[in-house]
Design a protein around this motif. Structure first.
Motif, PDB file in Angstrom:
ATOM      1  N   ASP A   1       0.822  -1.219   0.000  1.00 34.96           N
ATOM      2  CA  ASP A   1       0.000   0.000   0.000  1.00 34.96           C
ATOM      3  C   ASP A   1       0.852   1.263   0.000  1.00 34.96           C
ATOM      4  N   ILE A   2       1.915   1.258  -0.810  1.00 35.46           N
ATOM      5  CA  ILE A   2       2.824   2.400  -0.878  1.00 35.46           C
ATOM      6  C   ILE A   2       2.187   3.549  -1.651  1.00 35.46           C
ATOM      7  N   VAL A   3       2.230   4.728  -1.060  1.00 35.18           N
ATOM      8  CA  VAL A   3       1.751   5.947  -1.705  1.00 35.18           C
ATOM      9  C   VAL A   3       2.930   6.721  -2.302  1.00 35.18           C
ATOM     10  N   ARG A   4       4.016   6.817  -1.534  1.00 34.17           N
ATOM     11  CA  ARG A   4       5.240   7.460  -2.015  1.00 34.17           C
ATOM     12  C   ARG A   4       6.428   6.628  -1.565  1.00 34.17           C
ATOM     13  N   LEU A   5       7.495   6.645  -2.385  1.00 31.84           N
ATOM     14  CA  LEU A   5       8.686   5.849  -2.090  1.00 31.84           C
ATOM     15  C   LEU A   5       9.921   6.627  -2.506  1.00 31.84           C
ATOM     16  N   SER A   6      10.934   6.637  -1.632  1.00 27.07           N
ATOM     17  CA  SER A   6      12.212   7.262  -1.958  1.00 27.07           C
ATOM     18  C   SER A   6      13.330   6.274  -1.629  1.00 27.07           C
ATOM     19  N   ILE A   7      14.210   6.028  -2.615  1.00 21.60           N
ATOM     20  CA  ILE A   7      15.384   5.173  -2.415  1.00 21.60           C
ATOM     21  C   ILE A   7      16.593   5.998  -2.828  1.00 21.60           C
ATOM     22  N   ASP A   8      17.435   6.314  -1.862  1.00 24.76           N
ATOM     23  CA  ASP A   8      18.556   7.217  -2.109  1.00 24.76           C
ATOM     24  C   ASP A   8      19.873   6.507  -1.815  1.00 24.76           C
ATOM     25  N   GLY A   9      20.752   6.442  -2.803  1.00 24.31           N
ATOM     26  CA  GLY A   9      22.107   5.966  -2.570  1.00 24.31           C
ATOM     27  C   GLY A   9      22.301   4.470  -2.611  1.00 24.31           C
ATOM     28  N   PHE A  10      21.445   3.726  -3.328  1.00 18.11           N
ATOM     29  CA  PHE A  10      21.621   2.274  -3.405  1.00 18.11           C
ATOM     30  C   PHE A  10      22.952   1.967  -4.086  1.00 18.11           C
ATOM     31  N   SER A  11      23.740   1.063  -3.481  1.00 15.70           N
ATOM     32  CA  SER A  11      25.085   0.795  -3.977  1.00 15.70           C
ATOM     33  C   SER A  11      25.379  -0.699  -3.925  1.00 15.70           C
ATOM     34  N   MET A  12      26.626  -1.063  -4.171  1.00 16.39           N
ATOM     35  CA  MET A  12      27.022  -2.468  -4.144  1.00 16.39           C
ATOM     36  C   MET A  12      26.874  -3.061  -2.743  1.00 16.39           C
ATOM     37  N   GLN A  13      27.038  -2.216  -1.714  1.00 15.14           N
ATOM     38  CA  GLN A  13      26.876  -2.672  -0.333  1.00 15.14           C
ATOM     39  C   GLN A  13      25.909  -1.747   0.379  1.00 15.14           C
ATOM     40  N   ASN A  14      24.872  -2.324   0.979  1.00 10.59           N
ATOM     41  CA  ASN A  14      23.838  -1.545   1.661  1.00 10.59           C
ATOM     42  C   ASN A  14      23.567  -2.188   3.017  1.00 10.59           C
ATOM     43  N   ILE A  15      23.887  -1.446   4.081  1.00 12.82           N
ATOM     44  CA  ILE A  15      23.791  -1.986   5.442  1.00 12.82           C
ATOM     45  C   ILE A  15      22.876  -1.085   6.270  1.00 12.82           C
ATOM     46  N   ILE A  16      21.944  -1.701   6.987  1.00 10.61           N
ATOM     47  CA  ILE A  16      20.963  -0.950   7.771  1.00 10.61           C
ATOM     48  C   ILE A  16      21.579  -0.433   9.063  1.00 10.61           C
ATOM     49  N   LEU A  17      21.347   0.843   9.340  1.00  4.59           N
ATOM     50  CA  LEU A  17      21.683   1.424  10.641  1.00  4.59           C
ATOM     51  C   LEU A  17      20.500   1.289  11.591  1.00  4.59           C
ATOM     52  N   ASP A  18      19.312   1.671  11.137  1.00  2.62           N
ATOM     53  CA  ASP A  18      18.125   1.639  11.988  1.00  2.62           C
ATOM     54  C   ASP A  18      16.887   1.692  11.096  1.00  2.62           C
ATOM     55  N   LEU A  19      15.774   1.227  11.640  1.00  3.16           N
ATOM     56  CA  LEU A  19      14.490   1.326  10.949  1.00  3.16           C
ATOM     57  C   LEU A  19      13.489   1.945  11.910  1.00  3.16           C
ATOM     58  N   SER A  20      12.799   2.986  11.473  1.00  2.00           N
ATOM     59  CA  SER A  20      11.841   3.692  12.319  1.00  2.00           C
ATOM     60  C   SER A  20      10.479   3.739  11.633  1.00  2.00           C
ATOM     61  N   VAL A  21       9.425   3.634  12.432  1.00  2.00           N
ATOM     62  CA  VAL A  21       8.048   3.676  11.935  1.00  2.00           C
ATOM     63  C   VAL A  21       7.317   4.826  12.622  1.00  2.00           C
ATOM     64  N   PHE A  22       6.621   5.661  11.837  1.00  2.00           N
ATOM     65  CA  PHE A  22       5.903   6.817  12.376  1.00  2.00           C
ATOM     66  C   PHE A  22       4.435   6.737  11.965  1.00  2.00           C
ATOM     67  N   ILE A  23       3.549   6.852  12.941  1.00  2.00           N
ATOM     68  CA  ILE A  23       2.114   6.904  12.633  1.00  2.00           C
ATOM     69  C   ILE A  23       1.535   8.276  12.966  1.00  2.00           C
ATOM     70  N   GLU A  24       2.376   9.167  13.479  1.00  2.00           N
ATOM     71  CA  GLU A  24       1.957  10.534  13.763  1.00  2.00           C
ATOM     72  C   GLU A  24       3.175  11.448  13.736  1.00  2.00           C
ATOM     73  N   ARG A  25       2.924  12.743  13.734  1.00  2.00           N
ATOM     74  CA  ARG A  25       3.995  13.724  13.685  1.00  2.00           C
ATOM     75  C   ARG A  25       4.896  13.591  14.903  1.00  2.00           C
ATOM     76  N   GLU A  26       6.200  13.788  14.700  1.00  2.00           N
ATOM     77  CA  GLU A  26       7.163  13.653  15.786  1.00  2.00           C
ATOM     78  C   GLU A  26       8.281  14.671  15.601  1.00  2.00           C
ATOM     79  N   ALA A  27       8.731  15.284  16.683  1.00  2.00           N
ATOM     80  CA  ALA A  27       9.836  16.240  16.626  1.00  2.00           C
ATOM     81  C   ALA A  27      11.144  15.476  16.788  1.00  2.00           C
ATOM     82  N   SER A  28      11.649  14.962  15.672  1.00  2.00           N
ATOM     83  CA  SER A  28      12.896  14.208  15.713  1.00  2.00           C
ATOM     84  C   SER A  28      13.619  14.352  14.383  1.00  2.00           C
ATOM     85  N   PHE A  29      14.926  14.123  14.412  1.00  2.00           N
ATOM     86  CA  PHE A  29      15.711  14.158  13.181  1.00  2.00           C
ATOM     87  C   PHE A  29      15.200  13.127  12.190  1.00  2.00           C
ATOM     88  N   GLU A  30      14.905  11.906  12.691  1.00  2.00           N
ATOM     89  CA  GLU A  30      14.496  10.818  11.821  1.00  2.00           C
ATOM     90  C   GLU A  30      13.195  11.149  11.089  1.00  2.00           C
TER      91      GLU A  30
END
Length: 254
Positions: free
Chosen positions: A169-198
């Motif tokens: 059910d994707i409405v918008r998608l952004s993929i930035d910087g996909f390369s030969m090696q891609n390693i996850i730092l963190d995954l965050s989920v937001f269901i409401e507005r939040e005052a954070s960098f992420e």
């Protein structure tokens, strides 16, 4: 005592909004070790008093450089006996960026957890916004179906476990910087507005106004996958999302 000065350089930093830029300089202003910040051309020069860098400050500097994708190899100037118990941990997200792959042992161990255990951890804590236990998993590939579904193939460093994570059910998608090696730092989920960098970062990638995210109307959600290396991914979905890992195969990488 005389200041022990170290100059760091932030080259060609990309800011996605005026607030993003303000947070960059605000974060520097809060670091007591930072003595001067000067911009010349595309480079921002950051003067550090090395005497004021303790373990907590160094972790903050590492996080800052990671967030804004600043070249981290220059941080090896802080390598010392005082930080040796943790700074040179080969499983840390900064290790390869700071010390390089050749600094690692010739024998690489897999992570101490399996992806199955990661899945259980998240099911047991479904209300957590940050799913940091996906940290250091590799994104080996992605598949987009009908412009509404994204499938990510994830594995441990040794390729021991391979799973797919599905975003529907994707409405918008952004993929930035996909390369030969891609390693996850963190995954965050937001269901409401939040005052954070992420949250601000996810909104910037998706073109959503962080001050008035009407797209989060009580049913939608935003997912941000931050990268240690490679792809940074943001999804806006019309429905709430829950992490489910689908096992596909094992031992696909040598």
């Amino acid at each position: 005592m005389k200041m022990e000065k170290v100059e760091l350089q932030a080259d060609s930093v990309v800011f996605y909004s005026p607030r993003d830029e303000a947070q960059f300089f605000g974060w520097l202003d809060q670091m007591e070790c930072v003595m001067e910040v000067v911009g010349r051309g595309r480079i921002i020069y950051i003067q550090i008093d090395k005497r004021r860098v303790d373990a907590e400050v160094l972790r903050d500097i590492l996080a800052f450089f990671q967030r804004y994708r600043i070249a981290m190899e220059q941080l090896n100037v802080f390598d010392s006996e005082a930080f040796s118990t943790w700074f040179r941990r080969s499983d840390a997200y900064w290790y390869r960026s700071v010390f390089g792959a050749r600094a690692q042992s010739s024998v690489t161990a897999c992570s101490s957890f399996s992806v199955e255990e990661v899945c259980l951890l998240n099911i047991e804590n479904p209300d957590g916004r940050s799913m940091s236990c996906l940290h250091d998993l590799h994104i080996d590939g992605l598949r987009i179906e009908d412009r509404r579904r994204l499938a990510l193939s994830l594995s441990t460093e040794c390729g021991r476990y391979v799973h797919e994570v599905i975003f529907d059910d994707i409405v918008r998608l952004s993929i930035d910087g996909f390369s030969m090696q891609n390693i996850i730092l963190d995954l965050s989920v937001f269901i409401e507005r939040e005052a954070s960098f992420e949250f601000d970062r996810a909104c910037a990638l998706l073109g959503v106004d962080p001050a008035d995210p009407h797209e989060l109307d009580g049913t939608g959600c935003i997912v941000l996958i931050e990268a240690t290396i490679g792809a940074e991914i943001a999804c806006l979905m019309s429905q709430h999302w829950q992490l489910v890992l689908h096992q596909t195969s094992r031992n696909v990488r040598a």
